[in-house]
Design a protein around this motif. Structure first.
Motif, PDB file in Angstrom:
ATOM      1  N   HIS A  11       8.811  -4.669   4.059  1.00  0.00           N
ATOM      2  CA  HIS A  11       8.685  -6.035   3.531  1.00  0.00           C
ATOM      3  C   HIS A  11       9.487  -6.300   2.257  1.00  0.00           C
ATOM      4  O   HIS A  11       9.637  -7.448   1.859  1.00  0.00           O
ATOM      5  CB  HIS A  11       7.212  -6.348   3.225  1.00  0.00           C
ATOM      6  CG  HIS A  11       6.310  -6.216   4.394  1.00  0.00           C
ATOM      7  ND1 HIS A  11       6.298  -7.114   5.433  1.00  0.00           N
ATOM      8  CD2 HIS A  11       5.393  -5.278   4.706  1.00  0.00           C
ATOM      9  CE1 HIS A  11       5.411  -6.741   6.327  1.00  0.00           C
ATOM     10  NE2 HIS A  11       4.845  -5.624   5.908  1.00  0.00           N
ATOM     11  N   GLY A  12       9.951  -5.269   1.591  1.00  0.00           N
ATOM     12  CA  GLY A  12      10.592  -5.450   0.293  1.00  0.00           C
ATOM     13  C   GLY A  12      12.100  -5.433   0.382  1.00  0.00           C
ATOM     14  O   GLY A  12      12.692  -5.221   1.436  1.00  0.00           O
ATOM     15  N   ILE A  13      12.708  -5.670  -0.765  1.00  0.00           N
ATOM     16  CA  ILE A  13      14.168  -5.616  -0.886  1.00  0.00           C
ATOM     17  C   ILE A  13      14.467  -5.151  -2.309  1.00  0.00           C
ATOM     18  O   ILE A  13      13.735  -5.475  -3.241  1.00  0.00           O
ATOM     19  CB  ILE A  13      14.835  -6.981  -0.584  1.00  0.00           C
ATOM     20  CG1 ILE A  13      16.350  -6.890  -0.650  1.00  0.00           C
ATOM     21  CG2 ILE A  13      14.338  -8.069  -1.518  1.00  0.00           C
ATOM     22  CD1 ILE A  13      16.968  -6.072   0.449  1.00  0.00           C
ATOM     23  N   GLY A  14      15.517  -4.397  -2.479  1.00  0.00           N
ATOM     24  CA  GLY A  14      15.866  -3.964  -3.822  1.00  0.00           C
ATOM     25  C   GLY A  14      17.262  -3.382  -3.887  1.00  0.00           C
ATOM     26  O   GLY A  14      17.821  -2.959  -2.865  1.00  0.00           O
ATOM     27  N   PHE A  15      17.811  -3.387  -5.074  1.00  0.00           N
ATOM     28  CA  PHE A  15      19.117  -2.812  -5.351  1.00  0.00           C
ATOM     29  C   PHE A  15      19.000  -1.986  -6.623  1.00  0.00           C
ATOM     30  O   PHE A  15      18.347  -2.397  -7.575  1.00  0.00           O
ATOM     31  CB  PHE A  15      20.176  -3.902  -5.541  1.00  0.00           C
ATOM     32  CG  PHE A  15      20.438  -4.686  -4.299  1.00  0.00           C
ATOM     33  CD1 PHE A  15      21.381  -4.246  -3.373  1.00  0.00           C
ATOM     34  CD2 PHE A  15      19.739  -5.853  -4.020  1.00  0.00           C
ATOM     35  CE1 PHE A  15      21.613  -4.953  -2.211  1.00  0.00           C
ATOM     36  CE2 PHE A  15      19.967  -6.564  -2.860  1.00  0.00           C
ATOM     37  CZ  PHE A  15      20.915  -6.121  -1.953  1.00  0.00           C
ATOM     38  N   ASP A  50       0.787  -1.224   0.000  1.00  0.00           N
ATOM     39  CA  ASP A  50       0.000   0.000   0.000  1.00  0.00           C
ATOM     40  C   ASP A  50       0.821   1.276   0.000  1.00  0.00           C
ATOM     41  O   ASP A  50       0.301   2.339  -0.293  1.00  0.00           O
ATOM     42  CB  ASP A  50      -0.927   0.017   1.223  1.00  0.00           C
ATOM     43  CG  ASP A  50      -1.963  -1.084   1.159  1.00  0.00           C
ATOM     44  OD1 ASP A  50      -2.431  -1.388   0.054  1.00  0.00           O
ATOM     45  OD2 ASP A  50      -2.294  -1.642   2.218  1.00  0.00           O
ATOM     46  N   SER A  51       2.089   1.187   0.353  1.00  0.00           N
ATOM     47  CA  SER A  51       2.844   2.426   0.480  1.00  0.00           C
ATOM     48  C   SER A  51       4.344   2.177   0.414  1.00  0.00           C
ATOM     49  O   SER A  51       4.812   1.045   0.480  1.00  0.00           O
ATOM     50  CB  SER A  51       2.509   3.102   1.811  1.00  0.00           C
ATOM     51  OG  SER A  51       3.043   2.332   2.881  1.00  0.00           O
ATOM     52  N   TYR A  52       5.074   3.266   0.344  1.00  0.00           N
ATOM     53  CA  TYR A  52       6.527   3.222   0.394  1.00  0.00           C
ATOM     54  C   TYR A  52       6.987   2.580   1.703  1.00  0.00           C
ATOM     55  O   TYR A  52       7.943   1.807   1.724  1.00  0.00           O
ATOM     56  CB  TYR A  52       7.069   4.644   0.257  1.00  0.00           C
ATOM     57  CG  TYR A  52       8.554   4.763   0.432  1.00  0.00           C
ATOM     58  CD1 TYR A  52       9.410   4.416  -0.604  1.00  0.00           C
ATOM     59  CD2 TYR A  52       9.103   5.199   1.628  1.00  0.00           C
ATOM     60  CE1 TYR A  52      10.787   4.513  -0.458  1.00  0.00           C
ATOM     61  CE2 TYR A  52      10.476   5.302   1.776  1.00  0.00           C
ATOM     62  CZ  TYR A  52      11.306   4.961   0.739  1.00  0.00           C
ATOM     63  OH  TYR A  52      12.654   5.050   0.892  1.00  0.00           O
ATOM     64  N   CYS A  53       6.266   2.872   2.792  1.00  0.00           N
ATOM     65  CA  CYS A  53       6.612   2.299   4.102  1.00  0.00           C
ATOM     66  C   CYS A  53       6.479   0.781   4.087  1.00  0.00           C
ATOM     67  O   CYS A  53       7.281   0.080   4.699  1.00  0.00           O
ATOM     68  CB  CYS A  53       5.755   2.902   5.207  1.00  0.00           C
ATOM     69  SG  CYS A  53       6.090   4.642   5.497  1.00  0.00           S
ATOM     70  N   ALA A  64      16.616  -3.856  -9.435  1.00  0.00           N
ATOM     71  CA  ALA A  64      16.065  -5.196  -9.221  1.00  0.00           C
ATOM     72  C   ALA A  64      15.433  -5.184  -7.839  1.00  0.00           C
ATOM     73  O   ALA A  64      16.036  -4.706  -6.878  1.00  0.00           O
ATOM     74  CB  ALA A  64      17.165  -6.255  -9.299  1.00  0.00           C
ATOM     75  N   PHE A  65      14.219  -5.721  -7.728  1.00  0.00           N
ATOM     76  CA  PHE A  65      13.490  -5.587  -6.469  1.00  0.00           C
ATOM     77  C   PHE A  65      12.490  -6.726  -6.281  1.00  0.00           C
ATOM     78  O   PHE A  65      12.169  -7.458  -7.219  1.00  0.00           O
ATOM     79  CB  PHE A  65      12.731  -4.260  -6.443  1.00  0.00           C
ATOM     80  CG  PHE A  65      11.677  -4.170  -7.514  1.00  0.00           C
ATOM     81  CD1 PHE A  65      10.365  -4.515  -7.251  1.00  0.00           C
ATOM     82  CD2 PHE A  65      12.008  -3.760  -8.792  1.00  0.00           C
ATOM     83  CE1 PHE A  65       9.397  -4.451  -8.250  1.00  0.00           C
ATOM     84  CE2 PHE A  65      11.063  -3.689  -9.794  1.00  0.00           C
ATOM     85  CZ  PHE A  65       9.742  -4.036  -9.521  1.00  0.00           C
ATOM     86  N   ALA A  66      11.991  -6.830  -5.073  1.00  0.00           N
ATOM     87  CA  ALA A  66      10.855  -7.693  -4.738  1.00  0.00           C
ATOM     88  C   ALA A  66      10.048  -6.969  -3.675  1.00  0.00           C
ATOM     89  O   ALA A  66      10.612  -6.414  -2.729  1.00  0.00           O
ATOM     90  CB  ALA A  66      11.311  -9.045  -4.225  1.00  0.00           C
ATOM     91  N   SER A  67       8.741  -6.956  -3.834  1.00  0.00           N
ATOM     92  CA  SER A  67       7.876  -6.261  -2.881  1.00  0.00           C
ATOM     93  C   SER A  67       7.724  -7.025  -1.581  1.00  0.00           C
ATOM     94  O   SER A  67       7.584  -6.432  -0.521  1.00  0.00           O
ATOM     95  CB  SER A  67       6.496  -6.029  -3.497  1.00  0.00           C
ATOM     96  OG  SER A  67       6.614  -5.222  -4.647  1.00  0.00           O
ATOM     97  N   TYR A  68       7.715  -8.324  -1.666  1.00  0.00           N
ATOM     98  CA  TYR A  68       7.529  -9.173  -0.500  1.00  0.00           C
ATOM     99  C   TYR A  68       8.359 -10.431  -0.638  1.00  0.00           C
ATOM    100  O   TYR A  68       8.679 -10.862  -1.735  1.00  0.00           O
ATOM    101  CB  TYR A  68       6.062  -9.611  -0.360  1.00  0.00           C
ATOM    102  CG  TYR A  68       5.163  -8.586   0.248  1.00  0.00           C
ATOM    103  CD1 TYR A  68       4.935  -8.555   1.616  1.00  0.00           C
ATOM    104  CD2 TYR A  68       4.522  -7.640  -0.539  1.00  0.00           C
ATOM    105  CE1 TYR A  68       4.093  -7.622   2.182  1.00  0.00           C
ATOM    106  CE2 TYR A  68       3.678  -6.697   0.009  1.00  0.00           C
ATOM    107  CZ  TYR A  68       3.463  -6.702   1.376  1.00  0.00           C
ATOM    108  OH  TYR A  68       2.632  -5.763   1.937  1.00  0.00           O
TER     109      TYR A  68
END
Length: 104
Positions: free
Chosen positions: A10-14, A2-5, A27-31
């Motif tokens: 919960h996410g990870i990215g580079f 729902d948000s940047y927070c 490259a990322f994953a939301s959850y």
């Protein structure tokens, strides 16, 4: 998500940043669900074909392996760029599933 927070929690990215902190590829994953992380990739149009996507995805894959997570790749079978990159990074196709869209 729902948000940047939520992404921060919960996410990870580079992101590969160029001079002047210009983002070239992310490259990322939301959850992370059941120790699996589905990779998403975004590369600025100006930098496609530069190898930046492979570099930033490799960093996310290393993060997964270092932290006991299974990286997962999925894409539309017609997305040849994504399929080619997945193969270059060591992924193998394991199944094909229907891909649906609404006609516009």
């Amino acid at each position: 998500m729902d948000s940047y927070c939520d992404f921060e929690k919960h996410g990870i990215g580079f992101t590969l940043l160029l001079k002047d902190r210009i983002p070239a590829s992310t490259a990322f994953a939301s959850y992370v669900i059941d120790r699996k992380l589905e990779i998403g990739i975004e590369t600025s149009t100006d930098y496609r074909g530069s190898g930046f996507a492979a570099r930033v995805c490799a960093r996310l894959i290393d993060y997964c392996l270092d932290n006991g997570l299974e990286p997962v790749w999925s894409c539309n079978s017609g997305n040849m760029g994504s399929r080619k990159l997945a193969g270059k990074l060591g992924f193998e196709e394991c199944k094909r599933i229907p891909y649906y869209r609404l006609p516009v």
